[in-house]
Design an enzyme around this catalytic site. Sequence first.
Site, PDB file in Angstrom:
ATOM      1  CG  ASP B  60      -0.211   0.009   2.528  1.00 48.20           C
ATOM      2  OD1 ASP B  60       1.027   0.159   2.540  1.00 48.20           O
ATOM      3  OD2 ASP B  60      -0.879  -0.120   3.564  1.00 48.20           O
ATOM      4  CB  SER B  61       0.292   4.706  -0.973  1.00 50.15           C
ATOM      5  OG  SER B  61      -0.787   5.084  -0.136  1.00 50.15           O
ATOM      6  N   GLY B  62       1.013   3.589   2.144  1.00 51.84           N
ATOM      7  CA  GLY B  62       1.263   4.156   3.466  1.00 51.84           C
ATOM      8  C   GLY B  62       0.186   5.151   3.851  1.00 51.84           C
ATOM      9  CG  PHE B  64      -6.043   2.906   5.179  1.00 51.10           C
ATOM     10  CD1 PHE B  64      -7.294   3.476   4.974  1.00 51.10           C
ATOM     11  CD2 PHE B  64      -5.904   1.962   6.178  1.00 51.10           C
ATOM     12  CE1 PHE B  64      -8.386   3.094   5.744  1.00 51.10           C
ATOM     13  CE2 PHE B  64      -6.990   1.572   6.960  1.00 51.10           C
ATOM     14  CZ  PHE B  64      -8.231   2.138   6.733  1.00 51.10           C
ATOM     15  CG  ASP B 114      -5.339   6.804  -1.194  1.00 51.88           C
ATOM     16  OD1 ASP B 114      -4.318   6.458  -0.563  1.00 51.88           O
ATOM     17  OD2 ASP B 114      -6.446   6.263  -1.025  1.00 51.88           O
ATOM     18  CD  GLN B 197     -10.028   7.637  -1.278  1.00 52.36           C
ATOM     19  OE1 GLN B 197     -11.115   7.685  -0.686  1.00 52.36           O
ATOM     20  NE2 GLN B 197      -9.044   6.821  -0.910  1.00 52.36           N
ATOM     21  CG  ASP B 274      -5.965  -5.359   1.576  1.00 50.19           C
ATOM     22  OD1 ASP B 274      -6.515  -4.558   0.781  1.00 50.19           O
ATOM     23  OD2 ASP B 274      -5.699  -5.051   2.751  1.00 50.19           O
ATOM     24  CB  CYS B 312     -11.481 -27.220   6.388  1.00 54.54           C
ATOM     25  SG  CYS B 312      -9.894 -26.402   6.129  1.00 54.54           S
ATOM     26  CB  CYS B 314      -6.311 -26.441   6.199  1.00 52.57           C
ATOM     27  SG  CYS B 314      -6.708 -26.287   7.946  1.00 52.57           S
ATOM     28  CB  CYS B 317      -9.335 -29.141   9.273  1.00 51.23           C
ATOM     29  SG  CYS B 317      -9.941 -27.502   9.744  1.00 51.23           S
ATOM     30  CG  HIS B 343      -8.942 -23.151   9.936  1.00 49.79           C
ATOM     31  ND1 HIS B 343      -9.394 -24.184   9.148  1.00 49.79           N
ATOM     32  CD2 HIS B 343     -10.007 -22.322  10.112  1.00 49.79           C
ATOM     33  CE1 HIS B 343     -10.671 -24.018   8.882  1.00 49.79           C
ATOM     34  NE2 HIS B 343     -11.076 -22.887   9.455  1.00 49.79           N
TER      35      HIS B 343
END
Lengths: 377, 377
Positions: B60-62, B64, B114, B197, B274, B312, B314, B317, B343
């Site tokens: 990310d751009s930092g 946020f 942004d 935005q 994300d 599941c 994984c 599990c 998990h």
Amino acid sequence: MPVGTAASVKSVPQHLLEELGVQILLGNTYHLYLRPGVETVRRFGGLHGFMAWPRAILTDSGGFQVFSLNDLRKVTEEGVTFRSHLDGSSHFFSPESAVAAQIALGADIIMALDECTEYPADRRRTQASMELTLRWAERSKKYFDEHKHEVPWQQYPVPSTEYPVNAAAVQAGAITHNSGYWVLGTGYSQSLFGIIQGGMDLALRKESAERTIEIEFPGYAIGGLSVGEPRPRTREIVEATLEHLPKDRPRYLMGVGTPEEIVEYAGLGIDMMDCVLPTRAARHGLLFTSEGKISIKQARYAQDAEPLDPNCGCLVCRRYSRAYLRHLYAANEVLAQVLNTLHNLSFYLDTMRRVRHSIQLGEESRFLSSVWSRPKP
Amino acid sequence: MPVGTAASVKSVPQHLLEELGVQILLGNTYHLYLRPGVETVRRFGGLHGFMAWPRAILTDSGGFQVFSLNDLRKVTEEGVTFRSHLDGSSHFFSPESAVAAQIALGADIIMALDECTEYPADRRRTQASMELTLRWAERSKKYFDEHKHEVPWQQYPVPSTEYPVNAAAVQAGAITHNSGYWVLGTGYSQSLFGIIQGGMDLALRKESAERTIEIEFPGYAIGGLSVGEPRPRTREIVEATLEHLPKDRPRYLMGVGTPEEIVEYAGLGIDMMDCVLPTRAARHGLLFTSEGKISIKQARYAQDAEPLDPNCGCLVCRRYSRAYLRHLYAANEVLAQVLNTLHNLSFYLDTMRRVRHSIQLGEESRFLSSVWSRPKP
């Protein structure tokens, strides 16, 4: 044996322990008795089933940890009363109940309840403590012989990665492969080991060994060491006690030690050791390498592109730089603990692999004199 | 995209992330800028080399995170001044310096700086904020075009497990396999994405989208959501904004969401998301399953022999019981965080695999209406 106090070798998933080649790990009866409780563990087929660990497990008797509680315990002929470090509740271990707890926990090797003699102690006190441990050993053995069939393994499935657990046991029909799970079955039993005490007194150590052997156990541990005595004294006691232990039974030195020490004691004839050092040190950023100890928190590693140990083939040394490990530690990332623990365990297990290989080659003395002679940075 | 804030997806070793099938993960420029610092990361070949991650990364751009600092920041036309949450030291991000930091970090996808408009905000404030983001987008693009050749990848070896990283890139000669290492090379470049935005105003969202597209980026993100608005409003804005974004460029919805939400937004046309939810919830014992959410700390699981999620596959599990996971959490064992995170990530990745599979089959609508309709306990 890596230490998995509360049914976990702290921060490392079981399948990675398998991949590291861990053959046996240690659980602490005191901690498991308090949480989650032995009945819960029994219901899941013992520790093997509860923590999903298909290889060997050893549990201590709880004695050492109870004796570490100092102000919170009281010893009588019958057993030891102690208070939980978690909630202050009162509990009691007798030789019988400590063995009962360990049968329920279902480890492959369990330990008789002993009194760990404090250091320093005079001869009279040391002898009285040794005599108590001997009486407790007899009671432990008697209870075990009457109750060992209660081990909660019957056909309990224990998962593992695709790795065969114990080929000998499989051949003997004790463990059968069942659609991806290993099943512990009948025909396979726990082993109760006795513990030698006798403080720092060589004559009492000899007497303790001889009288414990009379009771007859399939293996013998040397307890009551690393309690504050100087290290040369530890070695002297170990060496003297080993003389009196049968060579055809496993000899287990409890609570030892550094990589140098495990090589040294293996050279003296010790077959088994356990220690929290590799895992605990890892949590504090102290890492063992073929070139000496590294404190990864130091700023000198912040730009260091080298692997932690250039002579180590573990997944941490193959993949990550010292700079990354230093960053994880400095940033308080949990992955620092995971990776540091993986490396230290790998280093200890590699050390023991080299010891075993050297013993097989019959080159103990040459190996033992060379393995720690590399230059330290 | 799992979130790996400080160059680590908290508690999970990189080789296990590879085994889980993670294709791309997110790093936070703000955190990495403060610690270990972009120069350190650059020296190791960018994040790929520093954290030994051979697959894709997005930073990310930092912006946020800086805007989340509230009292600790000040925005001007030039950029944003902020104080470190670590030591209170003062720092400054401009569109140019945020892109410079991200070139040094070397992620595959980087984001224009942004301003995340606060919620609620009136139209005048929302428009001014949007205009600032547009001017910053132009400056970000200009700086990137002039400096993108500075990405620190040239022949830097990145370790991986035996898995091919990106077959297309290998075929194109951009990544070559070199004795067990993947080497990022030339002919492979970073992509700078723009961010839409416009707050909760549909007309401003349209204008922001159109004018950002005019600047031209290889991908577009929808920012400024999940800032406190009601969820139906989030969906409305996403849906309306998507209408104005080109279908042949990746559309990235930032900071979303629950498993239900990622399925829903994928159905609307979102390509990338994300969220810290799977990893953060795992640390608090909140686990996502095909049968609904489970709070593993509850006493009801103390004797529960079932796997966490019977549907599941994984490694958690397959191997462990709910009772064991509950014990690890109750006993404060670090392994609780490791296994819970494994998990939850697996569940999210499986969800996205099913979304992709369904899209391939052209059955989006049937899938989307069925996947969350299983009975909850």
